[in-house]
Design a protein around this motif. Structure first.
Motif, PDB file in Angstrom:
ATOM      1  N   GLU A  79     171.815 177.683  -8.708  1.00 40.34           N
ATOM      2  CA  GLU A  79     171.524 178.533  -7.559  1.00 40.34           C
ATOM      3  C   GLU A  79     172.368 178.207  -6.336  1.00 40.34           C
ATOM      4  O   GLU A  79     172.810 179.112  -5.641  1.00 40.34           O
ATOM      5  N   ALA A  80     172.563 176.937  -6.039  1.00 43.15           N
ATOM      6  CA  ALA A  80     173.325 176.536  -4.856  1.00 43.15           C
ATOM      7  C   ALA A  80     174.709 176.045  -5.278  1.00 43.15           C
ATOM      8  O   ALA A  80     174.906 175.573  -6.392  1.00 43.15           O
ATOM      9  N   ASP A  81     175.645 176.165  -4.363  1.00 42.56           N
ATOM     10  CA  ASP A  81     177.002 175.694  -4.643  1.00 42.56           C
ATOM     11  C   ASP A  81     177.130 174.187  -4.433  1.00 42.56           C
ATOM     12  O   ASP A  81     177.911 173.523  -5.127  1.00 42.56           O
ATOM     13  N   TYR A  82     176.387 173.652  -3.477  1.00 42.32           N
ATOM     14  CA  TYR A  82     176.471 172.229  -3.145  1.00 42.32           C
ATOM     15  C   TYR A  82     175.087 171.621  -3.021  1.00 42.32           C
ATOM     16  O   TYR A  82     174.138 172.290  -2.594  1.00 42.32           O
ATOM     17  N   MET A  83     175.008 170.332  -3.347  1.00 44.49           N
ATOM     18  CA  MET A  83     173.813 169.533  -3.082  1.00 44.49           C
ATOM     19  C   MET A  83     174.273 168.366  -2.215  1.00 44.49           C
ATOM     20  O   MET A  83     175.192 167.628  -2.596  1.00 44.49           O
ATOM     21  N   LEU A  84     173.632 168.218  -1.061  1.00 40.76           N
ATOM     22  CA  LEU A  84     173.949 167.130  -0.138  1.00 40.76           C
ATOM     23  C   LEU A  84     172.755 166.199  -0.046  1.00 40.76           C
ATOM     24  O   LEU A  84     171.606 166.629  -0.155  1.00 40.76           O
ATOM     25  N   ARG A  85     173.041 164.936   0.182  1.00 42.50           N
ATOM     26  CA  ARG A  85     171.992 163.995   0.552  1.00 42.50           C
ATOM     27  C   ARG A  85     172.319 163.519   1.953  1.00 42.50           C
ATOM     28  O   ARG A  85     173.421 163.024   2.208  1.00 42.50           O
ATOM     29  N   VAL A  86     171.365 163.705   2.847  1.00 49.79           N
ATOM     30  CA  VAL A  86     171.545 163.386   4.263  1.00 49.79           C
ATOM     31  C   VAL A  86     170.547 162.302   4.646  1.00 49.79           C
ATOM     32  O   VAL A  86     169.374 162.380   4.293  1.00 49.79           O
ATOM     33  N   VAL A  87     171.016 161.308   5.378  1.00 47.74           N
ATOM     34  CA  VAL A  87     170.153 160.236   5.868  1.00 47.74           C
ATOM     35  C   VAL A  87     170.310 160.168   7.388  1.00 47.74           C
ATOM     36  O   VAL A  87     171.418 159.954   7.894  1.00 47.74           O
ATOM     37  N   VAL A  88     169.188 160.400   8.096  1.00 42.87           N
ATOM     38  CA  VAL A  88     169.207 160.412   9.562  1.00 42.87           C
ATOM     39  C   VAL A  88     167.970 159.704  10.115  1.00 42.87           C
ATOM     40  O   VAL A  88     167.033 159.398   9.386  1.00 42.87           O
ATOM     41  N   GLU A  89     167.988 159.515  11.437  1.00 46.87           N
ATOM     42  CA  GLU A  89     166.903 158.802  12.104  1.00 46.87           C
ATOM     43  C   GLU A  89     165.602 159.599  12.148  1.00 46.87           C
ATOM     44  O   GLU A  89     164.517 159.057  11.961  1.00 46.87           O
ATOM     45  N   ASP A  90     165.722 160.893  12.459  1.00 45.58           N
ATOM     46  CA  ASP A  90     164.514 161.696  12.676  1.00 45.58           C
ATOM     47  C   ASP A  90     164.817 163.177  12.460  1.00 45.58           C
ATOM     48  O   ASP A  90     165.959 163.556  12.194  1.00 45.58           O
ATOM     49  N   LEU A  91     163.783 163.992  12.592  1.00 44.76           N
ATOM     50  CA  LEU A  91     163.930 165.433  12.373  1.00 44.76           C
ATOM     51  C   LEU A  91     164.849 166.086  13.395  1.00 44.76           C
ATOM     52  O   LEU A  91     165.556 167.042  13.067  1.00 44.76           O
ATOM     53  N   ALA A  92     164.846 165.591  14.624  1.00 45.47           N
ATOM     54  CA  ALA A  92     165.719 166.158  15.655  1.00 45.47           C
ATOM     55  C   ALA A  92     167.193 165.969  15.269  1.00 45.47           C
ATOM     56  O   ALA A  92     168.014 166.873  15.459  1.00 45.47           O
ATOM     57  N   LYS A  93     167.529 164.809  14.717  1.00 46.82           N
ATOM     58  CA  LYS A  93     168.909 164.558  14.269  1.00 46.82           C
ATOM     59  C   LYS A  93     169.261 165.472  13.103  1.00 46.82           C
ATOM     60  O   LYS A  93     170.382 165.976  13.019  1.00 46.82           O
ATOM     61  N   PHE A  94     168.314 165.689  12.208  1.00 45.86           N
ATOM     62  CA  PHE A  94     168.583 166.581  11.087  1.00 45.86           C
ATOM     63  C   PHE A  94     168.760 168.010  11.578  1.00 45.86           C
ATOM     64  O   PHE A  94     169.678 168.723  11.149  1.00 45.86           O
ATOM     65  N   GLN A  95     167.898 168.445  12.482  1.00 48.61           N
ATOM     66  CA  GLN A  95     168.021 169.791  13.041  1.00 48.61           C
ATOM     67  C   GLN A  95     169.390 169.978  13.692  1.00 48.61           C
ATOM     68  O   GLN A  95     170.038 171.007  13.502  1.00 48.61           O
ATOM     69  N   ALA A  96     169.845 168.986  14.442  1.00 53.16           N
ATOM     70  CA  ALA A  96     171.155 169.069  15.086  1.00 53.16           C
ATOM     71  C   ALA A  96     172.277 169.175  14.049  1.00 53.16           C
ATOM     72  O   ALA A  96     173.224 169.939  14.228  1.00 53.16           O
ATOM     73  N   LEU A  97     172.157 168.425  12.962  1.00 50.77           N
ATOM     74  CA  LEU A  97     173.163 168.492  11.905  1.00 50.77           C
ATOM     75  C   LEU A  97     173.222 169.902  11.305  1.00 50.77           C
ATOM     76  O   LEU A  97     174.306 170.455  11.096  1.00 50.77           O
TER      77      LEU A  97
END
Length: 165
Positions: free
Chosen positions: A108-126
Protein backbone atom coordinates in the motif's frame (compact mmCIF):
# COMPACT_ATOMS: atom_id res chain seq x y z
CA UNK A 1 37.13 -3.59 0.10
CA UNK A 2 37.73 -7.10 -1.20
CA UNK A 3 35.21 -8.57 -3.64
CA UNK A 4 35.59 -12.18 -2.47
CA UNK A 5 33.34 -13.53 0.25
CA UNK A 6 35.13 -15.10 3.21
CA UNK A 7 34.67 -18.76 4.00
CA UNK A 8 31.79 -19.00 6.46
CA UNK A 9 32.71 -22.19 8.26
CA UNK A 10 31.35 -22.97 11.73
CA UNK A 11 34.15 -21.08 13.53
CA UNK A 12 33.64 -17.96 11.41
CA UNK A 13 29.86 -18.10 11.94
CA UNK A 14 30.50 -18.42 15.69
CA UNK A 15 32.77 -15.35 15.51
CA UNK A 16 29.98 -13.43 13.75
CA UNK A 17 27.44 -14.49 16.38
CA UNK A 18 29.75 -13.47 19.22
CA UNK A 19 30.61 -10.10 17.66
CA UNK A 20 26.93 -9.36 17.02
CA UNK A 21 26.30 -9.92 20.73
CA UNK A 22 29.27 -7.81 21.82
CA UNK A 23 31.65 -6.20 19.32
CA UNK A 24 34.04 -5.24 22.13
CA UNK A 25 35.18 -8.83 22.61
CA UNK A 26 38.92 -9.18 22.26
CA UNK A 27 40.57 -11.47 19.73
CA UNK A 28 41.73 -13.70 22.59
CA UNK A 29 38.14 -14.02 23.89
CA UNK A 30 36.90 -14.84 20.39
CA UNK A 31 39.70 -17.35 19.88
CA UNK A 32 38.93 -19.11 23.16
CA UNK A 33 35.20 -19.27 22.40
CA UNK A 34 35.77 -20.70 18.92
CA UNK A 35 38.66 -23.06 19.65
CA UNK A 36 41.02 -21.16 17.35
CA UNK A 37 44.36 -19.61 18.18
CA UNK A 38 44.57 -15.81 18.17
CA UNK A 39 46.28 -15.42 14.79
CA UNK A 40 43.73 -17.36 12.67
CA UNK A 41 40.90 -15.78 14.64
CA UNK A 42 42.26 -12.28 13.93
CA UNK A 43 42.66 -13.21 10.25
CA UNK A 44 39.00 -14.33 10.05
CA UNK A 45 37.75 -11.14 11.71
CA UNK A 46 39.91 -9.07 9.37
CA UNK A 47 38.61 -11.02 6.32
CA UNK A 48 35.02 -10.40 7.47
CA UNK A 49 35.74 -6.66 7.65
CA UNK A 50 37.61 -6.46 4.35
CA UNK A 51 34.92 -8.40 2.48
CA UNK A 52 32.15 -6.17 3.84
CA UNK A 53 30.38 -8.88 5.84
CA UNK A 54 31.18 -6.76 8.91
CA UNK A 55 30.26 -3.26 7.74
CA UNK A 56 31.31 -1.40 10.89
CA UNK A 57 31.27 -1.37 14.66
CA UNK A 58 28.94 0.93 16.59
CA UNK A 59 27.75 1.61 20.11
CA UNK A 60 24.07 0.83 20.70
CA UNK A 61 22.59 3.73 22.63
CA UNK A 62 19.41 3.54 24.73
CA UNK A 63 16.86 5.95 23.20
CA UNK A 64 15.08 6.63 26.50
CA UNK A 65 18.34 7.65 28.19
CA UNK A 66 18.62 10.38 25.54
CA UNK A 67 15.03 11.49 26.08
CA UNK A 68 13.80 9.92 22.83
CA UNK A 69 10.53 8.49 24.11
CA UNK A 70 8.45 8.48 20.92
CA UNK A 71 8.97 5.73 18.34
CA UNK A 72 6.80 6.10 15.23
CA UNK A 73 6.38 3.99 12.11
CA UNK A 74 5.40 6.16 9.17
CA UNK A 75 4.02 4.96 5.83
CA UNK A 76 4.54 7.39 2.98
CA UNK A 77 2.98 7.16 -0.47
CA UNK A 78 4.19 9.21 -3.40
CA UNK A 79 2.04 10.68 -6.18
CA UNK A 80 4.09 8.72 -8.69
CA UNK A 81 6.91 6.22 -8.36
CA UNK A 82 9.26 7.37 -11.12
CA UNK A 83 13.04 7.54 -10.63
CA UNK A 84 13.09 11.31 -10.10
CA UNK A 85 10.38 11.22 -7.40
CA UNK A 86 12.13 8.36 -5.60
CA UNK A 87 15.52 10.12 -5.77
CA UNK A 88 14.09 13.37 -4.40
CA UNK A 89 12.39 11.57 -1.51
CA UNK A 90 15.47 9.44 -0.74
CA UNK A 91 17.77 12.48 -0.65
CA UNK A 92 15.41 14.41 1.63
CA UNK A 93 15.04 11.54 4.09
CA UNK A 94 18.81 11.13 4.43
CA UNK A 95 19.04 14.68 5.85
CA UNK A 96 17.00 13.96 8.99
CA UNK A 97 18.76 12.11 11.84
CA UNK A 98 15.46 11.45 13.63
CA UNK A 99 14.47 9.22 10.71
CA UNK A 100 16.56 6.24 11.79
CA UNK A 101 15.31 3.74 9.20
CA UNK A 102 13.75 4.07 5.75
CA UNK A 103 12.68 1.29 3.40
CA UNK A 104 11.28 1.35 -0.13
CA UNK A 105 8.31 -1.00 0.09
CA UNK A 106 5.86 -3.03 -1.92
CA UNK A 107 2.20 -2.93 -0.97
CA UNK A 108 0.00 0.00 0.00
CA UNK A 109 2.73 2.52 0.88
CA UNK A 110 5.87 3.31 -1.07
CA UNK A 111 8.04 3.86 2.02
CA UNK A 112 8.18 2.77 5.64
CA UNK A 113 10.06 5.07 8.01
CA UNK A 114 11.00 4.62 11.62
CA UNK A 115 11.19 7.92 13.46
CA UNK A 116 12.55 8.46 16.97
CA UNK A 117 11.82 11.81 18.64
CA UNK A 118 11.45 13.39 22.07
CA UNK A 119 7.71 14.06 22.02
CA UNK A 120 4.59 14.48 19.90
CA UNK A 121 5.34 18.14 19.19
CA UNK A 122 8.68 17.15 17.59
CA UNK A 123 6.94 14.49 15.52
CA UNK A 124 4.25 16.94 14.42
CA UNK A 125 6.96 19.39 13.34
CA UNK A 126 8.71 16.67 11.35
CA UNK A 127 5.48 15.80 9.54
CA UNK A 128 4.18 19.34 8.95
CA UNK A 129 7.46 21.18 8.36
CA UNK A 130 9.37 18.44 6.54
CA UNK A 131 7.56 15.36 5.23
CA UNK A 132 4.59 17.24 3.74
CA UNK A 133 6.98 19.60 1.97
CA UNK A 134 8.90 16.92 0.08
CA UNK A 135 7.82 17.17 -3.57
CA UNK A 136 5.72 14.22 -4.66
CA UNK A 137 4.44 13.11 -1.25
CA UNK A 138 0.78 12.14 -1.56
CA UNK A 139 -0.10 10.43 1.73
CA UNK A 140 1.39 10.01 5.21
CA UNK A 141 0.09 7.49 7.77
CA UNK A 142 1.62 7.10 11.22
CA UNK A 143 1.52 4.38 13.87
CA UNK A 144 2.95 5.00 17.32
CA UNK A 145 4.77 2.18 19.10
CA UNK A 146 3.35 1.60 22.57
CA UNK A 147 6.16 -0.66 23.77
CA UNK A 148 9.13 -2.46 22.30
CA UNK A 149 8.72 -6.23 22.49
CA UNK A 150 11.90 -7.22 20.65
CA UNK A 151 14.80 -5.26 19.28
CA UNK A 152 18.03 -6.65 17.95
CA UNK A 153 20.67 -5.66 15.46
CA UNK A 154 21.99 -9.23 15.28
CA UNK A 155 21.24 -10.98 12.00
CA UNK A 156 20.36 -14.68 12.05
CA UNK A 157 23.12 -17.12 11.03
CA UNK A 158 21.39 -20.49 11.49
CA UNK A 159 20.81 -20.80 7.73
CA UNK A 160 24.59 -20.67 7.17
CA UNK A 161 25.42 -23.59 9.42
CA UNK A 162 26.21 -26.68 7.43
CA UNK A 163 26.93 -24.69 4.25
CA UNK A 164 30.57 -23.95 5.13
CA UNK A 165 33.10 -26.47 6.33
Amino acid sequence: MSQSKPSLDSATIRILDLLQQNAERSISELAEATGLSASPCWRRVNDLKESGVIKGTVALVDALSLGLAVNVFVQVSLKQQDRQSLDIFNAAIRTKPEIVECYLMTGEADYMLRVVVEDLAKFQALVVDFLTLIPGVANIRSSFALSQIKYTTALPTEHLKGKGA
